[in-house]
Design a protein around this motif. Structure first.
Motif, mmCIF file in Angstrom:
data_model
loop_
_atom_site.group_PDB
_atom_site.id
_atom_site.type_symbol
_atom_site.label_atom_id
_atom_site.label_comp_id
_atom_site.label_asym_id
_atom_site.label_seq_id
_atom_site.Cartn_x
_atom_site.Cartn_y
_atom_site.Cartn_z
ATOM 1 N N CYS A 45 0.822 -1.214 0.000
ATOM 2 C CA CYS A 45 0.000 0.000 0.000
ATOM 3 C C CYS A 45 0.856 1.265 0.000
ATOM 4 O O CYS A 45 0.564 2.235 -0.703
ATOM 5 C CB CYS A 45 -0.932 0.010 1.216
ATOM 6 N N HIS B 197 -2.459 -3.713 -7.900
ATOM 7 C CA HIS B 197 -2.714 -3.425 -6.485
ATOM 8 C C HIS B 197 -4.058 -2.710 -6.308
ATOM 9 O O HIS B 197 -4.816 -3.017 -5.393
ATOM 10 C CB HIS B 197 -1.599 -2.552 -5.900
ATOM 11 N N CYS C 180 -7.052 -3.773 -3.759
ATOM 12 C CA CYS C 180 -7.076 -3.081 -2.478
ATOM 13 C C CYS C 180 -8.065 -1.915 -2.543
ATOM 14 O O CYS C 180 -7.834 -0.918 -3.220
ATOM 15 C CB CYS C 180 -5.675 -2.565 -2.149
ATOM 16 N N CYS D 214 -6.866 1.617 -1.273
ATOM 17 C CA CYS D 214 -5.953 2.285 -2.207
ATOM 18 C C CYS D 214 -6.697 2.729 -3.460
ATOM 19 O O CYS D 214 -6.371 3.770 -4.045
ATOM 20 C CB CYS D 214 -4.780 1.380 -2.590
HETATM 21 ZN ZN LIG Z 1 -3.360 -0.792 -0.809
#
Ligand SMILES: [Zn+2]
Ligand SMILES: [Zn+2]
Lengths: 233, 172
Positions: free
Chosen positions: A3, A24, A28, A31
């Motif tokens: 992150c 990512h 996530c 994020c």
């Molecule tokens: Zn993240």
């Protein structure tokens, strides 16, 4: 990519195409939310960075280039220093003006002057007018011009949020800029002055009229002439 | 004396890039007439060097590099003189169009140190990568990344602190 790495990368380059970063973001949620916020900010930044460009920038550059590029290798230093000096004086004058006024309509003289400076080449321009687009604008703005004495240039221009008819007539002290601004309403007559130019903005039957000439120009005379020659329908 | 082909290539170059170059210049020198002179001078030099430009993809960074060189050649004096004047309002005669937040953002952008402002402009205006920016500004990629991070962080903090209504609208 973790992150922290993701957030650092997106902060540096929101439009990154880094594969790991894209991956990512897909995995996530927090994020991804940070990314969405960053892009919203990016849109605002883009809007702020995109300042207005002078009308006809490209064609002015080409015109000047082809007119001058054979003989002006040494002229640049002089030209640029003059430009700096002129704009500094303008800056100082405008700074003072702004302190006294503050409201948007009181800033009109500043926009008018800036427009004249933005389109300085028009004062000495010998390029042909564009009668078709000029007539169209005149029609749409309910203006009529049959004959203008000593007219050197006439065209339609973007001015602030609206349009203006931009004319240059030959005055006694040099070229005089005349702007018919149907969308700029002024309550009373305003004067314009900087180290080079003098002028007025005054109410017209609809919108307003600006006349700007060199310091010694009898502006009222030109204004009177224009009021005779232009019809506000 | 001038070939038709060179004329055409030059005209395309001016039409494609003059606006971006002008914006970039006006942000750095904060002066519209000087910015216009700089763009003019940049194209004058570009004309002379146009035959040496082999890679069309590199056109933009080539023009920016020429403009930067011209700017630094004449900017030194102007910068000192301008610093006494409140320049925020002079950046753009259309600044009223950038109502509220846009105007505030312009002031915030303008208050960034040049070292931070320039890479940010190259990134947003020009869409250049960190590597390209490093090349153009004679610095390392790492240094460019650090500057971009700080510049963007400052802008983000500025926006967070701004309680402007327009910003709230834009966030929803
Ligand atoms: Zn993240
Ligand atoms: Zn105009």
């Amino acid at each position: 990519m973790n992150c922290l790495e993701f957030r650092r990368l997106v902060t540096i380059d929101p439009r990154t195409r880094d594969k790991e970063a894209l991956e990512h973001r897909r995995q996530c949620a927090s994020c991804d939310a940070m990314y969405q916020r960053t892009m919203a900010t990016e849109t605002l930044l883009e809007r702020a960075v995109n300042v207005g460009v002078p009308n006809n920038l490209g064609s002015n550059i080409l015109a000047r280039h082809y007119a001058e590029h054979t003989s002006r290798t040494r002229a640049w230093k002089r030209i640029s220093l003059n430009a700096i000096a002129a704009s500094l004086i303008l800056a100082a004058g405008v700074g003072l003006g702004m302190k006294f006024s503050g409201s948007a309509s009181n800033a009109l003289p500043y926009y008018v002057l800036q427009h004249v400076y933005d389109e300085l080449p028009l004062l000495t321009s010998t390029r042909p007018m564009d009668p078709a687009s000029l007539q169209k604008t005149l029609r749409e703005e309910h203006l009529k011009i049959s004959h203008i004495e000593n007219l050197k240039y006439a065209g339609a221009c973007a001015f602030r949020n609206g349009r203006s008819v931009h004319m240059v007539v030959q005055g006694e002290a040099g070229p005089v800029t005349v702007l018919l601004m149907p969308e700029e309403t002024v309550k009373k007559r305003m004067t314009i002055s900087d180290p080079r130019f003098t002028g007025i903005i005054s109410p017209a039957p609809h919108g307003s009229l600006a006349v700007i000439g060199e310091k010694q120009e009898p502006i009222e005379k030109v204004e009177h002439q224009i009021r005779q020659e232009v019809q506000w329908l | 004396m001038f070939s038709r082909r060179k004329d055409r290539q030059f005209t395309l170059l001016v039409e494609a890039w003059s606006a971006d170059l002008f914006r970039y210049a006006v942000w750095l020198c904060r002066d519209r007439s000087l910015a216009e002179e700089l763009v003019q001078e940049t194209f004058l030099r570009a004309w002379k060097g146009i035959d040496s430009l082999k890679d069309p993809a590199a056109t933009r960074s080539w023009l920016i590099t020429i403009l930067r060189r011209e700017l630094f050649r004449v900017h030194g004096k102007a910068k000192l003189a301008i610093s006494d004047v409140d320049t925020a309002d002079l950046i753009d005669p259309d600044f009223h169009q950038g109502v509220g937040l846009t105007m505030e953002l312009r002031k915030a952008l303008d208050s960034l140190p040049d070292d931070y402002k320039e890479p940010l402009l190259l990134q947003i205006l020009g869409g250049f990568s960190c590597e390209e920016i490093a090349d153009m500004t004679d610095s390392s990629k790492g240094a460019v990344m650090t500057r971009l991070f700080r510049a963007r962080d400052k802008m983000r903090k500025f926006l967070e602190a701004s309680s402007s209504e327009e910003f709230m609208e834009n966030q929803t």
